[in-house]
Design an enzyme around this catalytic site. Structure first.
Site, mmCIF file in Angstrom:
data_model
loop_
_atom_site.group_PDB
_atom_site.id
_atom_site.type_symbol
_atom_site.label_atom_id
_atom_site.label_comp_id
_atom_site.label_asym_id
_atom_site.label_seq_id
_atom_site.Cartn_x
_atom_site.Cartn_y
_atom_site.Cartn_z
ATOM 1 N N CYS A 9 24.398 48.692 41.103
ATOM 2 C CA CYS A 9 24.842 49.760 40.210
ATOM 3 C C CYS A 9 24.100 49.590 38.893
ATOM 4 O O CYS A 9 24.093 48.500 38.327
ATOM 5 C CB CYS A 9 26.346 49.678 39.992
ATOM 6 S SG CYS A 9 26.919 50.691 38.612
ATOM 7 N N CYS A 341 49.610 39.057 40.084
ATOM 8 C CA CYS A 341 48.216 39.507 39.888
ATOM 9 C C CYS A 341 47.511 38.597 38.890
ATOM 10 O O CYS A 341 46.387 38.852 38.495
ATOM 11 C CB CYS A 341 48.179 40.964 39.441
ATOM 12 S SG CYS A 341 49.099 41.279 37.946
#
Ligand code: SAH
Length: 385
Positions: A9, A341
């Site tokens: 990217c 998380c």
């Protein structure tokens, strides 16, 4: 995508959103498992990471900032890491592709409707952000146009033009954010088209997603995450269950069919409102929600002599705190299922729970919710010693 494929990217270095883009997916899973072993291995065996079959384009909530170049070109993009410069960007390997396409169409419409674009330095201009949320199972699509004012010239024709190009869009909302803030959304939502929210389902239950609702960004893996958490709870149908840090009630609602009673606790008023509605939508009668600090709530329960069999806890990344953990041990459920998380705070909290807390770890299962990034979600099943 082939498992060994490497991706490229042009803006990934500056954006900083996908730290592992250069790494084949299989390798990412191994790296994450090794990291979890290092951090959590002393508490129990770390299972293989639950990865995705198709790890690209998984984000179903996509936000783009809108900018204007010196020559007048209007574009959308992402903020450069740790800065407020908007990097032009039309697509992203992590984002739902239809959402990215819709954002590009909106950028074209902003140009043709001659709408002004917000300038952070001067404070002038109308359009700030575009957000698109896509229902994974329902395919319903919500577009949120974040603007500095409630006055949107030509809004009717704008909506018409957008819907003509993308009839799949089920609702369009204008959100007003006139503050000098890094938060994307302001407090006020004006419905321009449709119901003002979308619906989606996880684990066979339906959920309403409003512009402001918290909803996991990777729905395919959310299903894996919740299923794993519910498995580790070993529910028989007789248990009294607490869903602490319950958000919009998703875990508790998904588990409600396997429990006798569920109590959800959450600090955020809007989330609690959504949770109550979600329970109604699914006609669930054995669940109640409380807007309270989860720790304080459980201390009060323990002091009132009440019991709970299982506690699900899904705290924010900063983790839980000693007050909460002490309150859990006071309530003394047979099992705790910790969904995290933030592996560092998880390790810290496990130290307490397996030490003074009197619990032992039964299983540690990492779930890859954030493929191509360095983040790792983890589910830990604990039982009382
Ligand atoms: N379990 C939910 C949400 C997890 S996000 C889901 O899977 O979708 C963590 C939630 O904890 C947020 O909704 C946040 O508002 C809530 N929260 C943070 N601190 C809290 C506290 N002290 N007591 C109760 N809830 C809290």
């Amino acid at each position: 995508m082939k498992k060994e494929q490497k991706l490229y990217c042009p803006i990934s270095d500056k954006c900083g959103g996908c730290q592992y883009l250069h790494m084949p997916y299989e390798e990412q899973l191994n790296v994450k498992q090794e990291q979890m072993k290092k951090l959590l291995g002393k508490y129990g065996k770390v299972e293989a990471v639950e990865g995705m079959e198709q790890p690209l384009y998984y984000r179903h909530k996509v936000t783009a900032a809108v900018g204007r170049k010196k020559d007048g070109t209007i574009y959308s993009g992402v903020y450069e890491e740790k800065s407020h410069r908007i990097l032009p960007n039309k697509s992203c390997y992590l984002e739902n592709q239809l959402a990215d396409e819709i954002i590009q169409e909106i950028v074209r419409l902003i140009k043709s409707f001659k709408l002004t674009v917000y300038n952070e330095k001067s404070g002038f201009g109308l359009v700030r952000h575009i957000m698109v949320r896509v229902g994974y199972h329902t395919g319903q699509i919500m577009v949120i146009l974040v603007m500095t004012s409630n006055i949107f010239p030509g809004s009717k024709n704008f909506v018409k033009a957008l819907r003509e190009k993308y009839p799949q869009i089920t609702t369009i909302v204008q959100n007003v954010n006139d503050k000098d803030t890094t938060f994307v959304l302001g407090e006020r939502d004006i419905i321009l088209y449709g119901k003002g929210y979308i619906e989606d389902s996880i684990c066979g239950k339906n959920f309403k997603i409003s512009p402001q609702s918290f909803y996991q960004v990777n729905p395919a893996q959310t299903e894996v995450l919740y299923r794993t958490a519910i498995e580790l709870a070993h529910l028989s149908g007789k248990e009294k269950v607490i869903d602490a840090y319950c958000g919009t009630g998703t875990i508790g609602i998904a588990a409600s069919g396997k429990a006798s009673e569920v109590i959800g606790v959450e600090l955020n008023q809007n989330a609690v409102r959504d949770a109550i509605q979600n329970a109604k939508i699914n006609q669930i009668k054995n669940i109640r929600f409380y807007k309270e600090d989860a720790g304080r709530f459980m201390v009060a329960m323990a002091e009132a002599g009440e019991k709970a069999d299982v506690v699900f806890m899904d705290p924010p990344r900063s983790g839980s705190d000693e007050a909460f953990l002490k309150s859990v041990t006071k309530l003394a459920p047979k099992r705790i299922v910790y969904i995290s998380c933030g592996p560092d705070t998880l390790a810290r909290d496990l130290k307490f729970l397996t030490g003074k807390g009197g619990y032992q770890v039964e299983k540690i299962i990492p779930v890859d919710m954030f493929c191509f990034t360095a983040h790792c979600e983890c589910v830990v099943g604990l039982s009382r010693k």
